[in-house]
Design a protein around this motif. Structure first.
Motif, PDB file in Angstrom:
ATOM      1  N   TYR A 267      -8.734 -20.481 -68.118  1.00 26.20           N
ATOM      2  CA  TYR A 267      -8.108 -19.212 -67.740  1.00 26.20           C
ATOM      3  C   TYR A 267      -9.007 -18.357 -66.846  1.00 26.20           C
ATOM      4  O   TYR A 267      -8.805 -17.153 -66.694  1.00 26.20           O
ATOM      5  CB  TYR A 267      -7.661 -18.422 -68.975  1.00 26.20           C
ATOM      6  N   ALA A 268      -9.971 -18.983 -66.194  1.00 26.10           N
ATOM      7  CA  ALA A 268     -10.890 -18.246 -65.316  1.00 26.10           C
ATOM      8  C   ALA A 268     -10.180 -17.629 -64.116  1.00 26.10           C
ATOM      9  O   ALA A 268     -10.461 -16.481 -63.748  1.00 26.10           O
ATOM     10  CB  ALA A 268     -12.016 -19.169 -64.847  1.00 26.10           C
ATOM     11  N   VAL A 269      -9.267 -18.358 -63.503  1.00 26.02           N
ATOM     12  CA  VAL A 269      -8.583 -17.829 -62.316  1.00 26.02           C
ATOM     13  C   VAL A 269      -7.740 -16.603 -62.658  1.00 26.02           C
ATOM     14  O   VAL A 269      -7.833 -15.582 -61.956  1.00 26.02           O
ATOM     15  CB  VAL A 269      -7.760 -18.934 -61.611  1.00 26.02           C
ATOM     16  N   PRO A 270      -6.923 -16.627 -63.724  1.00 26.51           N
ATOM     17  CA  PRO A 270      -6.192 -15.399 -64.063  1.00 26.51           C
ATOM     18  C   PRO A 270      -7.131 -14.221 -64.340  1.00 26.51           C
ATOM     19  O   PRO A 270      -6.851 -13.089 -63.911  1.00 26.51           O
ATOM     20  CB  PRO A 270      -5.390 -15.784 -65.308  1.00 26.51           C
ATOM     21  N   LEU A 271      -8.241 -14.456 -65.027  1.00 25.12           N
ATOM     22  CA  LEU A 271      -9.185 -13.365 -65.284  1.00 25.12           C
ATOM     23  C   LEU A 271      -9.803 -12.858 -63.983  1.00 25.12           C
ATOM     24  O   LEU A 271      -9.986 -11.657 -63.800  1.00 25.12           O
ATOM     25  CB  LEU A 271     -10.272 -13.796 -66.261  1.00 25.12           C
ATOM     26  N   ALA A 272     -10.108 -13.776 -63.081  1.00 27.18           N
ATOM     27  CA  ALA A 272     -10.673 -13.379 -61.786  1.00 27.18           C
ATOM     28  C   ALA A 272      -9.682 -12.543 -60.983  1.00 27.18           C
ATOM     29  O   ALA A 272     -10.084 -11.682 -60.196  1.00 27.18           O
ATOM     30  CB  ALA A 272     -11.075 -14.613 -60.994  1.00 27.18           C
ATOM     31  N   ASN A 273      -8.401 -12.779 -61.204  1.00 26.95           N
ATOM     32  CA  ASN A 273      -7.359 -12.064 -60.472  1.00 26.95           C
ATOM     33  C   ASN A 273      -6.873 -10.797 -61.180  1.00 26.95           C
ATOM     34  O   ASN A 273      -5.849 -10.235 -60.795  1.00 26.95           O
ATOM     35  CB  ASN A 273      -6.182 -13.000 -60.200  1.00 26.95           C
ATOM     36  N   GLY A 274      -7.571 -10.365 -62.215  1.00 26.93           N
ATOM     37  CA  GLY A 274      -7.256  -9.092 -62.848  1.00 26.93           C
ATOM     38  C   GLY A 274      -6.297  -9.155 -64.019  1.00 26.93           C
ATOM     39  O   GLY A 274      -5.700  -8.153 -64.383  1.00 26.93           O
ATOM     40  N   HIS A 275      -6.165 -10.321 -64.646  1.00 33.25           N
ATOM     41  CA  HIS A 275      -5.251 -10.469 -65.779  1.00 33.25           C
ATOM     42  C   HIS A 275      -5.668  -9.644 -66.999  1.00 33.25           C
ATOM     43  O   HIS A 275      -4.834  -9.253 -67.796  1.00 33.25           O
ATOM     44  CB  HIS A 275      -5.147 -11.957 -66.151  1.00 33.25           C
ATOM     45  N   SER A 276      -6.938  -9.350 -67.107  1.00 33.51           N
ATOM     46  CA  SER A 276      -7.436  -8.581 -68.252  1.00 33.51           C
ATOM     47  C   SER A 276      -7.578  -7.111 -67.882  1.00 33.51           C
ATOM     48  O   SER A 276      -8.104  -6.785 -66.811  1.00 33.51           O
ATOM     49  CB  SER A 276      -8.801  -9.112 -68.686  1.00 33.51           C
ATOM     50  N   PRO A 277      -7.174  -6.209 -68.771  1.00 29.70           N
ATOM     51  CA  PRO A 277      -7.399  -4.780 -68.496  1.00 29.70           C
ATOM     52  C   PRO A 277      -8.889  -4.411 -68.494  1.00 29.70           C
ATOM     53  O   PRO A 277      -9.273  -3.368 -67.983  1.00 29.70           O
ATOM     54  CB  PRO A 277      -6.654  -4.071 -69.620  1.00 29.70           C
ATOM     55  N   GLN A 278      -9.720  -5.297 -69.024  1.00 34.03           N
ATOM     56  CA  GLN A 278     -11.163  -5.044 -69.037  1.00 34.03           C
ATOM     57  C   GLN A 278     -11.808  -5.279 -67.667  1.00 34.03           C
ATOM     58  O   GLN A 278     -12.918  -4.795 -67.424  1.00 34.03           O
ATOM     59  CB  GLN A 278     -11.861  -5.962 -70.045  1.00 34.03           C
ATOM     60  N   ALA A 279     -11.140  -6.045 -66.813  1.00 36.16           N
ATOM     61  CA  ALA A 279     -11.720  -6.376 -65.509  1.00 36.16           C
ATOM     62  C   ALA A 279     -10.604  -6.440 -64.467  1.00 36.16           C
ATOM     63  O   ALA A 279      -9.814  -7.374 -64.469  1.00 36.16           O
ATOM     64  CB  ALA A 279     -12.457  -7.708 -65.594  1.00 36.16           C
ATOM     65  N   PRO A 280     -10.534  -5.461 -63.590  1.00 38.75           N
ATOM     66  CA  PRO A 280      -9.466  -5.433 -62.590  1.00 38.75           C
ATOM     67  C   PRO A 280      -9.641  -6.522 -61.531  1.00 38.75           C
ATOM     68  O   PRO A 280     -10.733  -7.086 -61.386  1.00 38.75           O
ATOM     69  CB  PRO A 280      -9.617  -4.049 -61.962  1.00 38.75           C
ATOM     70  N   ALA A 281      -8.568  -6.790 -60.812  1.00 38.36           N
ATOM     71  CA  ALA A 281      -8.639  -7.758 -59.715  1.00 38.36           C
ATOM     72  C   ALA A 281      -9.772  -7.369 -58.773  1.00 38.36           C
ATOM     73  O   ALA A 281      -9.990  -6.192 -58.499  1.00 38.36           O
ATOM     74  CB  ALA A 281      -7.314  -7.796 -58.972  1.00 38.36           C
ATOM     75  N   GLY A 282     -10.526  -8.346 -58.317  1.00 40.43           N
ATOM     76  CA  GLY A 282     -11.635  -8.096 -57.402  1.00 40.43           C
ATOM     77  C   GLY A 282     -12.971  -7.857 -58.065  1.00 40.43           C
ATOM     78  O   GLY A 282     -13.979  -7.659 -57.393  1.00 40.43           O
ATOM     79  N   TRP A 283     -13.014  -7.924 -59.399  1.00 41.61           N
ATOM     80  CA  TRP A 283     -14.272  -7.626 -60.088  1.00 41.61           C
ATOM     81  C   TRP A 283     -15.366  -8.633 -59.734  1.00 41.61           C
ATOM     82  O   TRP A 283     -16.535  -8.257 -59.619  1.00 41.61           O
ATOM     83  CB  TRP A 283     -14.079  -7.508 -61.598  1.00 41.61           C
ATOM     84  N   ILE A 284     -15.002  -9.895 -59.544  1.00 42.85           N
ATOM     85  CA  ILE A 284     -16.017 -10.900 -59.192  1.00 42.85           C
ATOM     86  C   ILE A 284     -16.587 -10.595 -57.804  1.00 42.85           C
ATOM     87  O   ILE A 284     -17.817 -10.585 -57.622  1.00 42.85           O
ATOM     88  CB  ILE A 284     -15.435 -12.325 -59.262  1.00 42.85           C
ATOM     89  N   GLU A 285     -15.717 -10.339 -56.845  1.00 42.89           N
ATOM     90  CA  GLU A 285     -16.172 -10.015 -55.498  1.00 42.89           C
ATOM     91  C   GLU A 285     -17.062  -8.777 -55.504  1.00 42.89           C
ATOM     92  O   GLU A 285     -18.087  -8.733 -54.819  1.00 42.89           O
ATOM     93  CB  GLU A 285     -14.975  -9.805 -54.570  1.00 42.89           C
ATOM     94  N   ASN A 286     -16.672  -7.785 -56.288  1.00 47.11           N
ATOM     95  CA  ASN A 286     -17.487  -6.564 -56.370  1.00 47.11           C
ATOM     96  C   ASN A 286     -18.867  -6.840 -56.929  1.00 47.11           C
ATOM     97  O   ASN A 286     -19.875  -6.262 -56.450  1.00 47.11           O
ATOM     98  CB  ASN A 286     -16.771  -5.502 -57.200  1.00 47.11           C
ATOM     99  N   GLU A 287     -18.969  -7.681 -57.917  1.00 48.81           N
ATOM    100  CA  GLU A 287     -20.279  -8.023 -58.483  1.00 48.81           C
ATOM    101  C   GLU A 287     -21.132  -8.785 -57.468  1.00 48.81           C
ATOM    102  O   GLU A 287     -22.336  -8.545 -57.334  1.00 48.81           O
ATOM    103  CB  GLU A 287     -20.129  -8.843 -59.763  1.00 48.81           C
ATOM    104  N   LEU A 288     -20.517  -9.700 -56.729  1.00 44.52           N
ATOM    105  CA  LEU A 288     -21.275 -10.469 -55.732  1.00 44.52           C
ATOM    106  C   LEU A 288     -21.733  -9.588 -54.577  1.00 44.52           C
ATOM    107  O   LEU A 288     -22.857  -9.751 -54.074  1.00 44.52           O
ATOM    108  CB  LEU A 288     -20.448 -11.645 -55.223  1.00 44.52           C
ATOM    109  N   ILE A 289     -20.904  -8.646 -54.170  1.00 42.01           N
ATOM    110  CA  ILE A 289     -21.313  -7.693 -53.136  1.00 42.01           C
ATOM    111  C   ILE A 289     -22.506  -6.878 -53.613  1.00 42.01           C
ATOM    112  O   ILE A 289     -23.464  -6.657 -52.884  1.00 42.01           O
ATOM    113  CB  ILE A 289     -20.134  -6.796 -52.731  1.00 42.01           C
TER     114      ILE A 289
END
Length: 98
Positions: A70-92
């Protein structure tokens, strides 16, 4: 132009390559750390599934991955704990050094 004694092109190149490798390794490990800390947590499986591969040679890329189903749904903001784009924001943030 006079050359400094003891400084050769090969020596400078070797030092630069060692620095490039060191920085790439540090950035990879920092990305792994930040992604783990920012991961949404239910039972902890997703956070624990992050894997980092640091480069062993200069000019190789480092890799951080998470192969949980379920990594892809979480990466796309499926969880209210982490909005869509959270991975990109961390890498930036890793690249910017913040």
């Amino acid at each position: 132009m006079a050359r400094r004694s003891g400084t050769s092109r090969a020596g400078v190149r070797a030092k630069l390559e060692a620095r490039v490798l060191s920085v790439t390794q540090k950035l990879t490990l920092e990305a792994d750390k930040r992604l783990k800390l920012a991961s949404p947590v239910d039972d902890g499986d997703f956070r624990a599934a992050w894997q980092a591969e640091t480069p062993e040679k200069v000019y190789q890329s480092g890799h951080v991955s998470n192969n949980i189903e379920y990594a892809v749904p979480l990466a796309n903001g499926h969880s209210p704990q982490a909005p869509a784009g959270w991975i990109e924001n961390e890498l930036i943030a890793v690249v910017k050094g913040s």
